[in-house]
Design an enzyme around this catalytic site. Structure first.
Site, PDB file in Angstrom:
ATOM      1  N   ARG A 169       0.834  -1.200   0.000  1.00  0.00           N
ATOM      2  CA  ARG A 169       0.000   0.000   0.000  1.00  0.00           C
ATOM      3  C   ARG A 169       0.871   1.253   0.000  1.00  0.00           C
ATOM      4  NH1 ARG A 169      -4.642  -0.719   4.546  1.00  0.00           N
ATOM      5  NH2 ARG A 169      -4.026   1.424   5.018  1.00  0.00           N
ATOM      6  N   ARG A 180       0.547   8.187  10.399  1.00  0.00           N
ATOM      7  CA  ARG A 180      -0.764   7.574  10.673  1.00  0.00           C
ATOM      8  C   ARG A 180      -0.901   7.214  12.153  1.00  0.00           C
ATOM      9  NH1 ARG A 180      -0.296   2.838   6.795  1.00  0.00           N
ATOM     10  NH2 ARG A 180      -2.271   2.120   7.671  1.00  0.00           N
TER      11      ARG A 180
HETATM   12  P1  AP5 Z   1      -4.299  -5.551   9.139  1.00  0.00           P
HETATM   13  O1  AP5 Z   1      -5.372  -6.505   9.560  1.00  0.00           O
HETATM   14  O2  AP5 Z   1      -4.175  -5.219   7.714  1.00  0.00           O
HETATM   15  O3  AP5 Z   1      -4.360  -4.246  10.072  1.00  0.00           O
HETATM   16  P2  AP5 Z   1      -5.430  -3.081  10.175  1.00  0.00           P
HETATM   17  O4  AP5 Z   1      -5.730  -2.892  11.618  1.00  0.00           O
HETATM   18  O5  AP5 Z   1      -6.581  -3.337   9.262  1.00  0.00           O
HETATM   19  O6  AP5 Z   1      -4.535  -1.863   9.706  1.00  0.00           O
HETATM   20  P3  AP5 Z   1      -4.754  -0.756   8.576  1.00  0.00           P
HETATM   21  O7  AP5 Z   1      -3.413  -0.220   8.209  1.00  0.00           O
HETATM   22  O8  AP5 Z   1      -5.617  -1.279   7.484  1.00  0.00           O
HETATM   23  O9  AP5 Z   1      -5.502   0.290   9.396  1.00  0.00           O
HETATM   24  P4  AP5 Z   1      -5.681   1.761   9.064  1.00  0.00           P
HETATM   25  O10 AP5 Z   1      -6.707   2.092  10.071  1.00  0.00           O
HETATM   26  O11 AP5 Z   1      -4.483   2.593   9.080  1.00  0.00           O
HETATM   27  O12 AP5 Z   1      -6.060   1.761   7.506  1.00  0.00           O
HETATM   28  P5  AP5 Z   1      -7.440   1.949   6.776  1.00  0.00           P
HETATM   29  O13 AP5 Z   1      -7.414   1.128   5.568  1.00  0.00           O
HETATM   30  O14 AP5 Z   1      -8.572   1.812   7.716  1.00  0.00           O
HETATM   31  O15 AP5 Z   1      -2.907  -6.159   9.660  1.00  0.00           O
HETATM   32  C1  AP5 Z   1      -1.680  -5.465   9.402  1.00  0.00           C
HETATM   33  C2  AP5 Z   1      -0.557  -6.454   9.066  1.00  0.00           C
HETATM   34  O16 AP5 Z   1      -0.281  -7.254  10.210  1.00  0.00           O
HETATM   35  C3  AP5 Z   1      -0.894  -7.443   7.944  1.00  0.00           C
HETATM   36  O17 AP5 Z   1       0.270  -7.666   7.227  1.00  0.00           O
HETATM   37  C4  AP5 Z   1      -1.343  -8.708   8.690  1.00  0.00           C
HETATM   38  O18 AP5 Z   1      -1.081  -9.854   7.926  1.00  0.00           O
HETATM   39  C5  AP5 Z   1      -0.480  -8.638   9.932  1.00  0.00           C
HETATM   40  N1  AP5 Z   1      -1.137  -9.206  11.130  1.00  0.00           N
HETATM   41  C6  AP5 Z   1      -2.445  -9.062  11.498  1.00  0.00           C
HETATM   42  N2  AP5 Z   1      -2.672  -9.696  12.680  1.00  0.00           N
HETATM   43  C7  AP5 Z   1      -1.471 -10.212  13.059  1.00  0.00           C
HETATM   44  C8  AP5 Z   1      -1.047 -10.971  14.204  1.00  0.00           C
HETATM   45  N3  AP5 Z   1      -1.889 -11.327  15.190  1.00  0.00           N
HETATM   46  N4  AP5 Z   1       0.263 -11.324  14.270  1.00  0.00           N
HETATM   47  C9  AP5 Z   1       1.137 -10.989  13.282  1.00  0.00           C
HETATM   48  N5  AP5 Z   1       0.786 -10.286  12.180  1.00  0.00           N
HETATM   49  C10 AP5 Z   1      -0.502  -9.894  12.072  1.00  0.00           C
HETATM   50  O19 AP5 Z   1      -7.362   3.490   6.370  1.00  0.00           O
HETATM   51  C11 AP5 Z   1      -6.473   3.953   5.388  1.00  0.00           C
HETATM   52  C12 AP5 Z   1      -6.675   5.441   5.143  1.00  0.00           C
HETATM   53  O20 AP5 Z   1      -8.010   5.680   4.659  1.00  0.00           O
HETATM   54  C13 AP5 Z   1      -6.560   6.329   6.382  1.00  0.00           C
HETATM   55  O21 AP5 Z   1      -5.222   6.704   6.636  1.00  0.00           O
HETATM   56  C14 AP5 Z   1      -7.427   7.530   5.966  1.00  0.00           C
HETATM   57  O22 AP5 Z   1      -6.739   8.368   5.064  1.00  0.00           O
HETATM   58  C15 AP5 Z   1      -8.568   6.866   5.220  1.00  0.00           C
HETATM   59  N6  AP5 Z   1      -9.697   6.480   6.084  1.00  0.00           N
HETATM   60  C16 AP5 Z   1     -10.193   5.226   6.271  1.00  0.00           C
HETATM   61  N7  AP5 Z   1     -11.240   5.237   7.123  1.00  0.00           N
HETATM   62  C17 AP5 Z   1     -11.412   6.533   7.489  1.00  0.00           C
HETATM   63  C18 AP5 Z   1     -12.316   7.194   8.359  1.00  0.00           C
HETATM   64  N8  AP5 Z   1     -13.264   6.515   9.048  1.00  0.00           N
HETATM   65  N9  AP5 Z   1     -12.200   8.536   8.515  1.00  0.00           N
HETATM   66  C19 AP5 Z   1     -11.260   9.250   7.836  1.00  0.00           C
HETATM   67  N10 AP5 Z   1     -10.368   8.684   6.989  1.00  0.00           N
HETATM   68  C20 AP5 Z   1     -10.438   7.338   6.819  1.00  0.00           C
HETATM   69 MG    MG Z   2      -7.230  -2.484   7.432  1.00  0.00          MG
END
Ligand code: AP5
Ligand code: MG
Ligand code: ZN
Length: 225
Positions: A169, A180
């Site tokens: 990403r 972030r």
């Molecule tokens: P993963 O499950 O992908 O983690 P995640 O919590 O979903 O993390 P994100 O980076 O997706 O969260 P985010 O909140 O920053 O991004 P979002 O897409 O919402 O796991 C991460 C990694 O760890 C993976 O490689 C996985 O395999 C590994 N892993 C998982 N569990 C594990 C374990 N137990 N042990 C070991 N490894 C593990 O948002 C992106 C952007 O969109 C934001 O920055 C913002 O610009 C915008 N956005 C989205 N929603 C909003 C909102 N509501 N308001 C405003 N802007 C928003």
């Molecule tokens: Mg996510």
């Protein structure tokens, strides 16, 4: 789809910093509960890929690791909640992430005579978050996520679920990841107190094997899932 167990919760919010495992767990658990995962990040990335007006507006914020404006997000969620599959429930992943978004969600649910069942916050150390995000690989088509070390795909660089080539990403570069994490601390962490005061918050340890975290979540949501 698994049968929904008696008493299983169905209106859930997954809260936690970037990399906490929200998406990894939301995809599986929502499937087990028979409700849709609703991930604003995934919805925005799909809009970026499709090149829609929403996608063009969101891209600059996302690439910089900044939050997309609340009114845009609330509009997206209002529309999504109106779709028939969300009547049974949902697992929100990455929404709400500001107090105004949480207040707007309360109103949207009130209009539908619904309430949240539980808000689950994943606790993971900052060092582990950095390790996870910098090693993450994502499927641009079905949004599955992998990790080069802890959750590799069966064939290197290829999505297990749909066969598409995996990508890193744009916002998973280390400098953007750090930004972030700061944005989370400033704008999203206050939601913990918001939901704690309402008696809705459960915190779970987000470290340890993915399956072990899932087992804890199953106990929290109850029912025979
Ligand atoms: P993963 O499950 O992908 O983690 P995640 O919590 O979903 O993390 P994100 O980076 O997706 O969260 P985010 O909140 O920053 O991004 P979002 O897409 O919402 O796991 C991460 C990694 O760890 C993976 O490689 C996985 O395999 C590994 N892993 C998982 N569990 C594990 C374990 N137990 N042990 C070991 N490894 C593990 O948002 C992106 C952007 O969109 C934001 O920055 C913002 O610009 C915008 N956005 C989205 N929603 C909003 C909102 N509501 N308001 C405003 N802007 C928003
Ligand atoms: Mg996510
Ligand atoms: Zn895929």
């Amino acid at each position: 789809m698994a049968t929904e167990g008696a008493g299983a919760m169905s209106r859930l919010v997954f809260l936690g910093p970037p990399g906490a495992g929200k998406g990894t767990q939301a995809r599986e658990l929502s499937h087990e509960l028979g409700v849709p995962p609703i991930a604003t990040g995934d919805m925005l990335r799909e809009a970026v890929t499709a090149g829609t007006a929403l996608g063009r507006q969101a891209k600059t914020y996302m690439d910089g690791g900044m939050l997309v404006p609340d009114d845009v997000i609330v509009g997206l969620i209002a529309e999504r909640l109106s779709q028939p599959d969300a009547k049974r429930g949902f697992v929100f992943d990455g929404f709400p992430r500001t107090i105004p978004q949480a207040e707007a969600l309360d109103e949207l649910l009130q209009e539908r005579a619904q309430t949240l069942d539980r808000v689950i916050s994943f606790e993971v150390s900052e060092a582990e978050l950095l390790r996870r995000l910098t090693g993450r690989r994502s499927c641009p088509v079905c949004q599955s996520t992998y990790h080069v070390i802890s959750a590799p795909p069966r064939r290197e660089g290829i999505c297990d679920r749909c066969g598409s080539p995996l990508i890193q990403r744009d916002d998973d570069r280390e400098a953007t990841v750090r930004h972030r994490l700061n944005v989370y601390a400033e704008h999203t962490r206050p939601l913990l107190e918001y939901y704690r005061r309402r008696g809705l918050l459960t915190t779970v340890p987000g470290e340890g094997p993915i399956e072990a975290v899932r087992a804890v979540l199953r106990r929290v949501v109850g029912g025979a899932v």
